[in-house]
Structures are given as C-alpha cells and as structure tokens.
Design an enzyme around this catalytic site. Structure first.
Site, mmCIF file in Angstrom:
data_model
loop_
_atom_site.group_PDB
_atom_site.id
_atom_site.type_symbol
_atom_site.label_atom_id
_atom_site.label_comp_id
_atom_site.label_asym_id
_atom_site.label_seq_id
_atom_site.Cartn_x
_atom_site.Cartn_y
_atom_site.Cartn_z
ATOM 1 N N GLU A 47 2.579 11.012 44.050
ATOM 2 C CA GLU A 47 2.773 11.597 45.383
ATOM 3 C C GLU A 47 2.221 10.666 46.458
ATOM 4 O OE1 GLU A 47 1.310 12.774 42.688
ATOM 5 O OE2 GLU A 47 1.128 14.951 42.716
ATOM 6 N N TRP A 164 17.799 -5.702 6.372
ATOM 7 C CA TRP A 164 17.438 -4.658 7.314
ATOM 8 C C TRP A 164 18.303 -3.441 7.061
ATOM 9 C CZ3 TRP A 164 13.217 -5.307 10.122
ATOM 10 C CH2 TRP A 164 12.800 -6.608 10.421
ATOM 11 N N THR A 190 2.459 -1.579 3.321
ATOM 12 C CA THR A 190 3.608 -1.940 4.161
ATOM 13 C C THR A 190 3.484 -3.380 4.638
ATOM 14 O OG1 THR A 190 3.911 0.342 4.878
ATOM 15 C CG2 THR A 190 4.854 -1.348 6.308
ATOM 16 N N GLY A 261 5.286 3.515 4.986
ATOM 17 C CA GLY A 261 6.145 3.967 3.898
ATOM 18 C C GLY A 261 6.016 5.460 3.633
ATOM 19 N N LEU A 264 2.174 7.334 3.275
ATOM 20 C CA LEU A 264 1.467 7.696 4.512
ATOM 21 C C LEU A 264 2.300 8.688 5.332
ATOM 22 C CD1 LEU A 264 -0.874 7.514 6.482
ATOM 23 C CD2 LEU A 264 0.185 5.477 7.486
HETATM 24 C C1 AOF Z 1 -0.724 13.927 39.981
HETATM 25 N N1 AOF Z 1 0.023 12.821 40.118
HETATM 26 O O1 AOF Z 1 0.634 10.792 39.494
HETATM 27 C C2 AOF Z 1 -1.039 11.897 38.285
HETATM 28 C C3 AOF Z 1 -1.805 13.090 38.182
HETATM 29 O O2 AOF Z 1 -8.579 10.152 37.708
HETATM 30 P P1 AOF Z 1 -7.347 10.429 38.517
HETATM 31 O O3 AOF Z 1 -7.625 10.592 39.976
HETATM 32 O O4 AOF Z 1 -6.221 9.448 38.255
HETATM 33 O O5 AOF Z 1 -6.812 11.875 38.065
HETATM 34 C C4 AOF Z 1 -6.248 12.052 36.795
HETATM 35 C C5 AOF Z 1 -5.754 13.469 36.652
HETATM 36 O O6 AOF Z 1 -4.873 13.751 37.725
HETATM 37 C C6 AOF Z 1 -4.915 13.674 35.377
HETATM 38 O O7 AOF Z 1 -5.687 14.137 34.298
HETATM 39 C C7 AOF Z 1 -3.918 14.717 35.829
HETATM 40 O O8 AOF Z 1 -4.468 16.010 35.775
HETATM 41 C C8 AOF Z 1 -3.692 14.312 37.251
HETATM 42 N N2 AOF Z 1 -2.706 13.232 37.246
HETATM 43 N N3 AOF Z 1 -1.624 14.053 39.026
HETATM 44 O O9 AOF Z 1 -0.579 14.852 40.768
HETATM 45 C C9 AOF Z 1 -0.082 11.798 39.319
HETATM 46 N N4 AOF Z 1 -1.206 10.878 37.461
HETATM 47 ZN ZN ZN Z 2 -2.856 13.435 42.298
#
Ligand code: AOF
Ligand code: ZN
Length: 327
Positions: A47, A164, A190, A261, A264
């Site tokens: 955002e 392959w 593997t 394989g 696992l």
């Molecule tokens: C969003 N938009 O693009 C992402 C979100 O440590 P920070 O500030 O990067 O926060 C990480 C947390 O923020 C992550 O665990 C998730 O809850 C949210 N990530 N949120 O609105 C984003 N990457």
């Molecule tokens: Zn955010």
C-alpha cells in the site's frame, strides 16, 4: 484483485517471512492511477509502495485495492492504515483478513469513515499466502513435495535411471516453484543417485550416516543445513522429521520444498501441506521401478491417504497436478 495477486507474486523469493502483497489504487472516477507491491522483507508494504508514487493528491476520494488487510501496527515499517487515511482514500477493497494477531486494520479504517469491501477473491488470496497463514496460525513451516513421474507413478527404474522423465518445459517450471520456498530438502540417496545441482538459496540435506559424496554438485552453491544421526534424534532408523522441521523453523526457514525419492516423500506425507506432481506420458510397466511414494504396505484400499486436486496445468507434453491433503 487479480492484478494485486499478480503484483504480489513479484515478491516471491524475497519477502519471507512476510506475506506476498500487491496493491492497486484508483482515482475517484475509477481510473487506475498507481500500483505497488511488497518487494523485499523489511521494505515498504504494498500500500505504501503504491501510495508514495502519487504526489499530486489524485488518490483523494479514490479506492485502494489490496489482497491482505492493511496493517495497523508498527513493525519494520509504520502502519499502512495511517497513510491510507492521511491520503484521503474513501474505499478499501480487501482480499483476506490478516492472520497476524497484531493487525486490526479494518477496524481502524472503518473508524476513520472509510468504506470497506471484504473477501474479494478470498480463496485465491488465501492460497497466495498459504505459507504465511500456516506460519502465523500454527508456528510451523509449510511443507510441500515436488515429484515427477511416469503415468504409472514411477520416478526411476529399479537401477536408478531417471534422466529425464519430464520435459525441459516442466523442469523450467520446477525452478519457479523452488523460488516460492525458503529451502529445498533432499537426501543423501537422491544426491548420490542423481547428483542434482538443485539451484537454491538454502538446502536441507538428510544424511543420517554422512554418506553423501563430498564432491556432489549440490554443495556448489547456497547455504547447506545437514542433518545426521549425531545432531538429530533417530526413530525407526529414520531421522526425526518433526524435530528437523522445528529446528529449521527456529532458524528462519518458514517453508520447505521436498525433492527426493519415494521413501522421504512417503514419510513426509504425515506433514505435507501441498504436492506438486508432474506427470509425463510414459509407462514403465515395471513393477520393480521406483515409486514416488514408497514407505508402507496396506491391505485395504480405504487406508489410502486422500487428497483434493487443486489444479491441472499443461506443460506439453507433461502435466502438473497440484493437490492438498484432506485433513
Ligand atoms: C500489509 N502490506 O505489503 C505487508 C503486510 O515488519 P513489517 O512492518 O514489515 O510488518 C510485517 C507484518 O505486516 C506481516 O506479518 C503482516 O501482518 C503485515 N504485512 N501488510 O498491509 C504488506 N507485507
Ligand atoms: Zn502495512
């Protein structure tokens, strides 16, 4: 929202342990004016990335679309909700609620008088962030298996010939799949049989008796985590997978792609979250050829493990099935 998902995927391989997030901004007349995505762990959220590209206030009264509920907490970055409110966005369209307990962005936006539309393409958004959801809700790594077989479910002849089974196109797709996971996991058997390179940032090698050829190509790149009988509990002559999954999770490996394989693969079925199964239109017809899941004997077909097929994709001449265990 479909565009948000596509933008979000640009972050694959870079954002873990954070979720994949993409964002589209429309002006008050519904014209697209900006896009953004979370590109790297620790950097701007989707955002913020999209909104910071707008410098003339054309987003005022507009709509912001994002596949995950905007965050409302201070983490590595400040709350996205604050910037959305500050920029005068009137409506926010969200794919799924954030499962991170620290986040309560919807309430914060509603309190600021912003209209919220929730649950748009929710199934697709949840699938996009299936790793993040498992990590946040269960504190465990997401476990996937990739296998490539003939139509009769074989991965190699009885003497180990396997190169392959699938075509070049299918193998190119494997590289993309690997990129979605923090680490790949394989075994000394593997490695000694195929000497694969398995290009990846992090590799987990199960090598109970330290039998892997030290000159194997797998050691040429990436960070290597080796588990053997000296550093791992052994149950029924096998390294304790649960112990290993917990151990690597503590070290920051939040998702694992197993490429190995039938032994696992079979043992890992107990923990698996998703299977990628390439199938080539070939039949070995050989009962002693090696199977993709080979770890037990059952006498009643009802003892089989059951799965739900999620998708069938064409990688001519091969196909890729993805499926999830029924739990
Ligand atoms: C969003 N938009 O693009 C992402 C979100 O440590 P920070 O500030 O990067 O926060 C990480 C947390 O923020 C992550 O665990 C998730 O809850 C949210 N990530 N949120 O609105 C984003 N990457
Ligand atoms: Zn955010």
């Amino acid at each position: 929202m479909a565009k948000c998902i596509k933008l979000a995927r640009t972050g694959e391989g870079y954002v873990s342990p954070n979720p994949l997030v993409g964002c589209v901004v429309l002006d008050k007349d519904g014209n697209e004016i900006s896009t953004g995505y979370h590109a790297k762990y620790g950097e701007n959220h989707a955002e913020r990335d999209a909104l910071l590209k707008l410098t003339n206030g054309e987003e005022k009264g507009g709509t912001l679309i994002v596949n995950l509920e905007p965050c409302s907490h201070y983490g590595k970055t400040p709350p996205c909700t604050d910037l959305i409110i500050e920029r005068g966005i009137k409506r926010v369209v969200i794919g799924m609620n954030d499962v991170n307990p620290k986040v309560d962005g919807i309430k914060k936006l509603k309190d600021a008088g912003i209209e919220i539309i929730e649950g748009v393409l929710e199934k697709e958004c949840r699938q996009l962030n299936e790793i993040f959801i498992k990590n946040m809700t269960q504190n465990k790594p997401f476990i996937a298996i990739k296998t490539a077989t003939t139509l009769d479910g074989k991965i190699a002849t009885s003497n180990g010939s396997s190169k392959w089974i699938t075509s070049e196109r299918a193998r190119a797709e494997v590289k993309k799949i690997r990129n979605r996971y923090d680490a790949i996991m394989t075994t000394s058997s593997t490695i000694n049989a195929d000497n694969p390179t398995m290009e990846h940032r992090k590799k987990i090698i199960l090598d109970r008796e330290l039998k892997t050829n030290p000159n194997a190509k797998i050691y040429q790149s990436g960070e290597i985590h080796t588990f053997n009988k000296d550093n791992t509990p052994v149950i029924d002559n096998k390294l304790d997978l649960e112990f290993i999954f917990n151990k690597v999770y503590e070290q920051g490996i939040k998702s694992i792609l197993i490429e190995s394989g039938g032994h696992l693969n079979g043992e890992a079925l107990k923990y698996v979250d998703k299977i990628y199964h390439f199938i080539a239109p070939k039949i070995t017809g050989d009962n002693s050829a090696k199977s993709c899941f080979d770890y037990r004997t059952i006498n009643d077909i009802n003892e089989s493990k059951n799965f739900t097929i999620n998708s069938v994709e064409n990688f001519n001449p091969d196909i890729l099935l993805t499926y999830y265990p029924n739990r």
